[in-house]
Design an enzyme around this catalytic site. Structure first.
Site, PDB file in Angstrom:
ATOM      1  N   SER A 171       9.591  22.033  -6.903  1.00 17.05           N
ATOM      2  CA  SER A 171      10.871  22.065  -6.180  1.00 17.05           C
ATOM      3  C   SER A 171      11.638  20.769  -6.390  1.00 17.05           C
ATOM      4  O   SER A 171      12.866  20.777  -6.546  1.00 17.05           O
ATOM      5  CB  SER A 171      10.632  22.249  -4.684  1.00 17.05           C
ATOM      6  OG  SER A 171       9.836  23.378  -4.478  1.00 17.05           O
ATOM      7  N   ASP A 216      -1.561  20.095  -0.405  1.00 16.94           N
ATOM      8  CA  ASP A 216      -2.601  19.526  -1.274  1.00 16.94           C
ATOM      9  C   ASP A 216      -2.672  17.998  -1.270  1.00 16.94           C
ATOM     10  O   ASP A 216      -3.626  17.430  -1.767  1.00 16.94           O
ATOM     11  CB  ASP A 216      -2.346  19.944  -2.739  1.00 16.94           C
ATOM     12  CG  ASP A 216      -2.519  21.436  -2.932  1.00 16.94           C
ATOM     13  OD1 ASP A 216      -3.153  22.051  -2.052  1.00 16.94           O
ATOM     14  OD2 ASP A 216      -2.044  21.970  -3.942  1.00 16.94           O
ATOM     15  N   ILE A 583      -8.707   5.024  22.434  1.00 20.56           N
ATOM     16  CA  ILE A 583      -7.562   5.940  22.401  1.00 20.56           C
ATOM     17  C   ILE A 583      -6.265   5.197  22.712  1.00 20.56           C
ATOM     18  O   ILE A 583      -5.196   5.629  22.341  1.00 20.56           O
ATOM     19  CB  ILE A 583      -7.739   7.116  23.380  1.00 20.56           C
ATOM     20  CG1 ILE A 583      -7.686   6.649  24.832  1.00 20.56           C
ATOM     21  CG2 ILE A 583      -9.022   7.868  23.102  1.00 20.56           C
ATOM     22  CD1 ILE A 583      -7.309   7.767  25.769  1.00 20.56           C
ATOM     23  N   ARG A 794      -4.153  -6.846  28.229  1.00 23.36           N
ATOM     24  CA  ARG A 794      -5.085  -6.172  27.328  1.00 23.36           C
ATOM     25  C   ARG A 794      -4.360  -5.349  26.261  1.00 23.36           C
ATOM     26  O   ARG A 794      -4.516  -4.136  26.140  1.00 23.36           O
ATOM     27  CB  ARG A 794      -6.026  -5.244  28.121  1.00 23.36           C
ATOM     28  CG  ARG A 794      -6.935  -5.998  29.076  1.00 23.36           C
ATOM     29  CD  ARG A 794      -7.479  -5.101  30.153  1.00 23.36           C
ATOM     30  NE  ARG A 794      -8.037  -3.881  29.607  1.00 23.36           N
ATOM     31  CZ  ARG A 794      -9.283  -3.749  29.165  1.00 23.36           C
ATOM     32  NH1 ARG A 794     -10.094  -4.781  29.199  1.00 23.36           N
ATOM     33  NH2 ARG A 794      -9.693  -2.597  28.712  1.00 23.36           N
TER      34      ARG A 794
END
Ligand code: ATP
Length: 821
Positions: A171, A216, A583, A794
């Protein structure tokens, strides 16, 4: 500028996020936004005459409608919103596109119209949908000059002068050709009297930008293509599911995954899925016959008691003579030679489908924003750019350079120059390949390090659990065993160490850890300062030659304490590393910690469900509270991935003034919704954004101020954000970083062991944190790190993602709807 967007080639998750970002960003910059349905096919077909008129009518009617709605509401809107935004609010076509019809819907029709104008609200909620809502196709006509001339005419008819193409290398090659041919195409159109001289002059150049949409991840000069992370997620979900049944029946499974010319998916799935063996096109087996090598490896795994076998084959896998290596053939080998009950699973199109993961919402959004900027600054002299991402930065590279580099990899493979092909894939690909080998293969004694280079490594988890902690531990343990080192797992952090809760994990014992969430070793927040002398004594008792601490801010703090205690305790004069896993992503200097991707995905999953409920009950605002301590990373990136209307972070805080503006914004926004078609909206609030304006206070305030316009509810996601199964990105990152930690430890251990035992003084560089900075892995001595840390809160003193907060608000239209241009 009038900008059109099309998606072409194979669809991929995240294309919708790109389209949405481009539409919104274009409107914000004063452009008129158009969509081309069905890729180049739609461009070639264009709008038939009736359709064109009908289209114009729809556009005119849409504008009139919004105008009329506004006239009624104008009295209620205290401040006049941005005129351009109002003008571009909606044309209704987005809704038609979303309904997936090209025929007659709700009194209007898209039939015969492939190039349609869209507005701000038309692309609402597109984030969570997989594939491409504007359609894609393969178009033979566009490969011909006539086809491209028709496409040029159709664009000029609508007055469009800029195009964004999202697709694979085919494309993008087509796009580049189209742009380079443009001047001659329009000359032809002019001489055929299909366009006027004024049109010829006004459309002398086509502005064009490419985005890479491909599952991919096969494009050179970009680290990640749109859709690749989601495809990897789908594959890993399948492997995780297969793992349990394979284990139950003690079976072997051969999984075929996509990747005709690129082994990225197979390799990453091999790492993240904990596979035994992989076959990829870039690296055909070197040991011949490869069947023997594969059987020998799998036999070694079975001999130590492994009950399941997973082999991953890329669809384009081949041997050194370019003969395809097929899943069925591998199955026969495993059945006949090893007597394994073997099954083949071909994942096929399931890899394309489904909701995009967080990364496939965030990256396309950032790339979409960049694409609009690139168009606005394009001149006839600038090359056609491809927007990519390199080293965590959104980049512009000349499109044809990227296509050429991509083709060179294919060519090298066809010429059987596999080393060159691997080289062209880049160092990270090679590192992943070596990493996979290091953790998946079992070596015999003769291949291990000489005795004097072997070491005893203590592994400790600290702080709250985060996705990837176990994966990192698995890789470190397996690498140790491969080299002849002794891995020692410390259970329950420093408390566990003081209680002698230490054992030696086995190669097989950690096998299933790749996909396990939480912390298999157990973790807590007790710092070594609880009993430094005791900790030093235990280091001596277990004869640690090196220590790896996996965790968040506590882990960083622990390393700092141990480093400072080297003055008093010789036991700490060993290499000690911290691998950030939290996290909150609040460890200074590193752009990513393990667990933050898993957590973002957990947030996106939860909020997609919440948003659906909010939409079902229409006019509802959901205030969602996230974890993250004093760091707003999860809240901010989550808000970007979800298209939240507002985000509150500890860094930004909450004030009465902001709240007043925010309420006004939400009221304006709901007022401007199509009557009866309001949707749910999300507000993301980080748990520590304010101690006064809590989630409950905000929700009550929104209920009160929303009046008849909207209602509000809250949801606190709490520990769900620590995630269940770690994301493939976290797993593969964990493996890569753990192996980097191992080579750091080996290097410093070797240097230190050359000194006499009594005189061993480990320098500050041997107590270090592994960080990712601009995509590169960098070691930072823990003492250096302190300078960049805001110890009281922190978190780091600076955050690379600070600009995202503004972007979230821009894409929600906050400043524009409030009339502050
Ligand atoms: P995927 O990676 O999913 O295969 P792709 O973009 O590489 O995506 P292709 O089928 O190669 O997929 O290309 C899509 C469309 O792009 C083609 O159908 C054709 O319309 C156009 N195209 C591809 N190559 C060219 C070219 N050399 N010249 C003009 N147009 C092209």
């Amino acid at each position: 500028m009038k900008i059109a967007i099309l998606t072409s080639g194979g669809d991929s998750a995240g294309m919708n996020a790109a389209v949405r970002a481009i539409v919104k960003c274009g409107i914000l910059k004063g452009c008129e936004m158009w969509i081309v349905r069905e890729g180049y096919e739609g461009l070639v077909r264009g709008n038939d005459d009736g359709g064109e008129k009908a289209g114009q009518k729809v556009n005119d009617e849409a504008e009139k409608l919004v105008e009329a709605e506004l006239r009624e509401k104008r009295n209620e809107i205290t401040q006049e919103p941005d005129k351009n935004l109002l003008h571009n609010l909606r044309f209704g076509d987005g809704e038609l596109l979303r309904d997936g019809t090209s025929e007659y819907v709700g009194g209007r029709t898209l039939k015969g119209r492939y190039i349609v104008r869209v507005g701000w609200d038309d692309v609402r909620g597109w984030f969570s949908e997989g594939g491409t809502l504007i359609g894609t196709a393969r178009c033979a006509a566009f490969r011909t000059r006539e086809g491209r001339a028709a496409a040029a005419l159709n664009l000029i008819k609508e007055g469009i002068d800029a195009l964004v193409v999202c697709g694979g290398d085919g494309s993008l090659t087509g796009a580049d050709l189209f742009r380079s041919e443009w001047p001659s195409l329009i000359q032809d159109l002019h001489s055929q009297k299909l366009i006027t001289s004024a049109q010829l002059e006004a459309h002398a150049h086509l502005k064009l930008v490419g985005l890479v949409g491909s599952i991919d991840n096969d494009m050179s000069m970009t680290d990640m293509t749109i859709g690749a992370p989601t495809a990897l997620q789908r594959i890993c979900e399948a492997i995780d599911n297969i793992n349990s049944t394979a284990y139950s029946h003690s079976r072997a499974f051969v999984l075929e995954v996509m990747g005709r010319d690129c082994g990225w998916l197979a390799l990453m799935a091999g790492i993240a899925g904990g596979a035994d063996f992989t076959f990829i096109p870039e690296k055909p087996p070197t040991t011949m016959p490869w069947e023997d090598a594969m059987c020998a490896e799998i036999h070694r795994h079975r001999a130590v008691g492994k009950r399941k076998t997973i082999v991953i084959v890329a669809e384009g896998a081949r041997d050194r003579e370019l003969n395809p290596i097929r899943a069925e053939y591998i199955k026969d080998i495993l059945t006949d030679r090893l007597g394994l009950d073997t099954r083949v699973t071909t994942l096929g199109h399931t890899q394309r489908g489904g909701r995009p993961c967080a990364l496939d919402r965030i990256l396309p959004t950032l790339q979409g924003v960049e694409a609009v900027d690139a168009l606005l600054s394009a001149t006839p002299e600038t090359p056609t750019y491809m927007i990519g991402v390199q080293e965590n930065k959104i980049t512009r590279v000349p499109l044809m350079d990227a296509v050429k580099a991509t083709r060179a990899v294919g060519q090298a493979m066809n010429d059987k120059e596999f080393e060159k092909a691997l080289d062209l894939r880049g160092p990270e690909f090679m590192e992943m390949l070596l990493g996979f080998r290091a953790v998946s293969s079992l070596k015999d004694e003769s291949e291990k390090l000489p005795a004097n280079k072997r070491l005893r490594l203590g592994i400790i988890h600290m702080g709250a659990p985060a996705g990837g902690m176990n994966a990192a531990t698995r890789s470190a343990v397996r690498y140790c065993i491969k080299q002849g080192h002794i891995p020692l797992a410390v259970h329950n952090g420093f408390r566990g160490l003081l209680d002698d809760n230490v054992d030696q994990p086995s190669w097989l014992g950690v096998d299933a850890w790749m996909s396990r969430g939480g912390s298999e070793l157990g973790t807590n927040r007790t710092l070594p300062s609880v009993d430094l002398g005791g900790v030093a004594a235990k280091f001596q008792q277990f004869q640690f030659d090196a220590v790896m601490i996996i965790g968040g801010f506590e882990a960083f703090n622990s390393l700092l304490i141990l480093d400072e205690a080297r003055k008093y305790y010789p036991a700490f004069h060993i290499p000690m590393v911290h691998l950030p896993a939290t996290i909150s992503n609040n460890v200074p200097m590193t752009e990513y910690s393990l667990g933050s991707d898993t957590s973002l995905n957990a947030l996106v999953d939860a909020c997609d469900a919440i948003k659906q409920s909010a939409s079902a009950s229409r006019d509802r605002v959901f205030v969602v509270e996230t974890q993250g301590g004093k760091c707003g990373y999860i809240a901010t990136m989550g808000a970007l991935a979800l298209g939240a209307s507002l985000v509150y972070t500890p860094e930004g805080g909450i004030s009465l003034d902001t709240l007043r503006r925010d309420v006004k914004f939400l009221r304006t926004r709901y007022m401007l919704d199509t009557p009866g078609k309001s949707e749910g909206r999300l507000v993301i609030r980080s748990e520590a954004a304010s101690s006064v304006y809590t989630t409950s206070v905000l929700t009550k305030m929104f209920v009160e101020e929303g009046g008849s316009l909207f209602d509000a509810r809250s949801a606190s996601l709490g520990h769900t954000l620590q995630g269940g199964v770690p994301s493939p990105i976290d797993r593969s990152r964990a493996s890569r970083l753990a192996l980097r930690c191992m080579s750091f430890i080996e290097e410093h251990h070797e240097k230190l062991s050359q000194k006499p035992h009594k005189a061993r003084q480990a320098g500050p560089e041997t107590a270090a944190v592994i960080t990712i900075q601009e995509g590169d892995v960098k070691w930072v001595p823990v003492q250096e790190m302190v300078k960049h840390a805001d110890m009281a809160n922190r978190r780091g003193r600076t955050n690379w993602w600070a600009f995202v907060t503004d972007l979230v608000e821009q894409l929600a239209g906050k400043p524009q709807f409030l009339g502050a241009k």
